[in-house]
Design a protein around this motif. Structure first.
Motif, PDB file in Angstrom:
ATOM      1  N   GLU A   1       4.039   8.349  -4.002  1.00  0.00           N
ATOM      2  CA  GLU A   1       5.472   8.319  -3.784  1.00  0.00           C
ATOM      3  C   GLU A   1       6.175   9.159  -4.850  1.00  0.00           C
ATOM      4  O   GLU A   1       5.716   9.220  -5.989  1.00  0.00           O
ATOM      5  CB  GLU A   1       5.991   6.865  -3.818  1.00  0.00           C
ATOM      6  CG  GLU A   1       5.522   6.016  -2.651  1.00  0.00           C
ATOM      7  CD  GLU A   1       4.081   5.530  -2.776  1.00  0.00           C
ATOM      8  OE1 GLU A   1       3.487   5.175  -1.746  1.00  0.00           O
ATOM      9  OE2 GLU A   1       3.532   5.527  -3.898  1.00  0.00           O
TER      10      GLU A   1
ATOM     11  N   THR B   1      -1.468  -3.563 -10.252  1.00  0.00           N
ATOM     12  CA  THR B   1      -1.495  -2.109 -10.405  1.00  0.00           C
ATOM     13  C   THR B   1      -0.280  -1.670 -11.226  1.00  0.00           C
ATOM     14  O   THR B   1       0.851  -1.716 -10.746  1.00  0.00           O
ATOM     15  CB  THR B   1      -1.521  -1.394  -9.039  1.00  0.00           C
ATOM     16  OG1 THR B   1      -0.436  -1.866  -8.247  1.00  0.00           O
ATOM     17  CG2 THR B   1      -2.833  -1.654  -8.324  1.00  0.00           C
TER      18      THR B   1
ATOM     19  N   ILE C   1      -2.395   5.310 -12.425  1.00  0.00           N
ATOM     20  CA  ILE C   1      -2.368   3.955 -11.885  1.00  0.00           C
ATOM     21  C   ILE C   1      -3.485   3.183 -12.576  1.00  0.00           C
ATOM     22  O   ILE C   1      -4.649   3.592 -12.531  1.00  0.00           O
ATOM     23  CB  ILE C   1      -2.606   3.933 -10.357  1.00  0.00           C
ATOM     24  CG1 ILE C   1      -1.673   4.894  -9.622  1.00  0.00           C
ATOM     25  CG2 ILE C   1      -2.533   2.504  -9.814  1.00  0.00           C
ATOM     26  CD1 ILE C   1      -0.227   4.506  -9.604  1.00  0.00           C
TER      27      ILE C   1
ATOM     28  N   GLN D   1      -4.536  10.942  -6.858  1.00  0.00           N
ATOM     29  CA  GLN D   1      -3.706  10.498  -5.726  1.00  0.00           C
ATOM     30  C   GLN D   1      -3.384  11.627  -4.758  1.00  0.00           C
ATOM     31  O   GLN D   1      -3.063  11.370  -3.591  1.00  0.00           O
ATOM     32  CB  GLN D   1      -2.408   9.853  -6.236  1.00  0.00           C
ATOM     33  CG  GLN D   1      -2.613   8.663  -7.124  1.00  0.00           C
ATOM     34  CD  GLN D   1      -3.401   7.541  -6.468  1.00  0.00           C
ATOM     35  OE1 GLN D   1      -3.256   7.266  -5.284  1.00  0.00           O
ATOM     36  NE2 GLN D   1      -4.245   6.887  -7.244  1.00  0.00           N
TER      37      GLN D   1
ATOM     38  N   TYR E   1       7.904   2.233  -0.566  1.00  0.00           N
ATOM     39  CA  TYR E   1       6.710   2.708   0.135  1.00  0.00           C
ATOM     40  C   TYR E   1       6.686   2.077   1.518  1.00  0.00           C
ATOM     41  O   TYR E   1       7.238   0.999   1.729  1.00  0.00           O
ATOM     42  CB  TYR E   1       5.424   2.416  -0.656  1.00  0.00           C
ATOM     43  CG  TYR E   1       4.950   0.987  -0.630  1.00  0.00           C
ATOM     44  CD1 TYR E   1       3.976   0.583   0.278  1.00  0.00           C
ATOM     45  CD2 TYR E   1       5.452   0.042  -1.506  1.00  0.00           C
ATOM     46  CE1 TYR E   1       3.532  -0.729   0.310  1.00  0.00           C
ATOM     47  CE2 TYR E   1       5.009  -1.263  -1.491  1.00  0.00           C
ATOM     48  CZ  TYR E   1       4.056  -1.640  -0.570  1.00  0.00           C
ATOM     49  OH  TYR E   1       3.625  -2.938  -0.541  1.00  0.00           O
TER      50      TYR E   1
ATOM     51  N   ARG F   1       2.150   0.881 -13.114  1.00  0.00           N
ATOM     52  CA  ARG F   1       2.668   2.187 -12.745  1.00  0.00           C
ATOM     53  C   ARG F   1       3.810   2.595 -13.678  1.00  0.00           C
ATOM     54  O   ARG F   1       4.400   1.757 -14.332  1.00  0.00           O
ATOM     55  CB  ARG F   1       3.238   2.127 -11.314  1.00  0.00           C
ATOM     56  CG  ARG F   1       2.217   1.740 -10.278  1.00  0.00           C
ATOM     57  CD  ARG F   1       2.830   0.949  -9.134  1.00  0.00           C
ATOM     58  NE  ARG F   1       1.787   0.401  -8.283  1.00  0.00           N
ATOM     59  CZ  ARG F   1       1.344   0.974  -7.197  1.00  0.00           C
ATOM     60  NH1 ARG F   1       1.867   2.106  -6.774  1.00  0.00           N
ATOM     61  NH2 ARG F   1       0.383   0.430  -6.498  1.00  0.00           N
TER      62      ARG F   1
ATOM     63  N   TYR G   1      11.016   0.464  -6.038  1.00  0.00           N
ATOM     64  CA  TYR G   1       9.821   1.174  -5.585  1.00  0.00           C
ATOM     65  C   TYR G   1       9.837   1.157  -4.071  1.00  0.00           C
ATOM     66  O   TYR G   1       9.958   0.101  -3.451  1.00  0.00           O
ATOM     67  CB  TYR G   1       8.578   0.478  -6.140  1.00  0.00           C
ATOM     68  CG  TYR G   1       7.275   1.162  -5.787  1.00  0.00           C
ATOM     69  CD1 TYR G   1       7.092   2.525  -5.991  1.00  0.00           C
ATOM     70  CD2 TYR G   1       6.207   0.436  -5.276  1.00  0.00           C
ATOM     71  CE1 TYR G   1       5.894   3.142  -5.686  1.00  0.00           C
ATOM     72  CE2 TYR G   1       5.004   1.052  -4.980  1.00  0.00           C
ATOM     73  CZ  TYR G   1       4.857   2.403  -5.182  1.00  0.00           C
ATOM     74  OH  TYR G   1       3.668   3.014  -4.879  1.00  0.00           O
TER      75      TYR G   1
ATOM     76  N   SER H   1      -2.523   6.784  -0.358  1.00  0.00           N
ATOM     77  CA  SER H   1      -2.487   7.324  -1.724  1.00  0.00           C
ATOM     78  C   SER H   1      -1.215   6.810  -2.370  1.00  0.00           C
ATOM     79  O   SER H   1      -0.204   6.632  -1.698  1.00  0.00           O
ATOM     80  CB  SER H   1      -2.460   8.857  -1.711  1.00  0.00           C
ATOM     81  OG  SER H   1      -3.637   9.377  -1.138  1.00  0.00           O
ATOM     82  N   ASP H   2      -1.271   6.570  -3.665  1.00  0.00           N
ATOM     83  CA  ASP H   2      -0.079   6.188  -4.410  1.00  0.00           C
ATOM     84  C   ASP H   2       0.609   7.478  -4.861  1.00  0.00           C
ATOM     85  O   ASP H   2       0.494   7.888  -6.011  1.00  0.00           O
ATOM     86  CB  ASP H   2      -0.445   5.295  -5.605  1.00  0.00           C
ATOM     87  CG  ASP H   2      -1.015   3.959  -5.160  1.00  0.00           C
ATOM     88  OD1 ASP H   2      -0.521   3.393  -4.171  1.00  0.00           O
ATOM     89  OD2 ASP H   2      -1.958   3.484  -5.805  1.00  0.00           O
TER      90      ASP H   2
END
Length: 191
Positions: free
Chosen positions: A116, A185, A125, A164, A65, A187, A63, A113-114
């Motif tokens: 990606e 969280t 989420i 998001q 970010y 995902r 992941y 914001s998530d």
């Protein structure tokens, strides 16, 4: 309970886990997850992220970010039961979880914001809270409208659909003393 916000699909369940369950889970996660404090570049400087984090998931999922790449640790047994319950409730097959430990009122996460690419165009989420109650803020990207939700221990907040893409969220620092909080969280990483 549905949270009525434009351009969003948000659900909040205050007592997804009872207070006793939430307290026990907080203790387990605080003691047994592989917490780390990563560095991040902000305004041209390298600084410590103002919280601890841990990343778990299927098959060493990655992941990325904020110019950081996390490689998933194999699922902890304590997380697998939660993943199953959350996936069943949300009708969504989660394959990873980002855990955050906010040690005090000085720990936070800024507006983001998530969104990606590995989360897909309209990610779901599912966010579980344990420990101290904290204020979760939302801000509409276009209108700048702000909303707040107090996230109770044992609560579940689900953000689906276009949320998001239309909203940012944060967990701000505070001046008043706040006990530790853990946020999980869940995902779905698309590989």
């Amino acid at each position: 309970m549905k949270i009525s916000l434009p351009d969003a699909d948000i659900e909040y369940i205050e007592n997804f886990y009872s207070i006793n369950e939430a307290t026990a889970l907080f203790d387990i996660f605080q003691q047994h997850l592989l917490w780390r404090q990563d560095d991040i570049r902000m305004f041209g400087k390298t600084v410590k992220i103002p919280r601890l984090q841990a990343w778990y998931g299927d098959n060493h999922l990655r992941y990325r970010y904020s110019n950081m790449t996390l490689t998933a640790q194999p699922w902890a047994t304590s997380l697998l039961a939660l993943k199953s319950r959350i996936s069943d409730y949300c009708h969504h097959d989660f394959n990873a979880v980002l855990a955050n430990l906010y040690r005090s009122e000085n720990d936070s996460v800024g507006w983001h914001s998530d969104n990606e690419p590995e989360l897909g165009k309209t990610p779901t989420i599912a966010s579980l809270s344990f420990g101290a109650e904290r204020e979760f803020q939302l801000k509409h990207i276009s209108t700048k409208t702000k909303e707040s939700i107090m996230l109770a221990p044992g609560s579940l907040l689900i953000m689906r659909g276009n949320t998001q893409n239309s909203w940012q969220h944060c967990l701000p620092k505070r001046t008043a003393k706040i006990a530790p909080r853990i946020n999980l969280t869940f995902r779905k990483i698309i590989t």
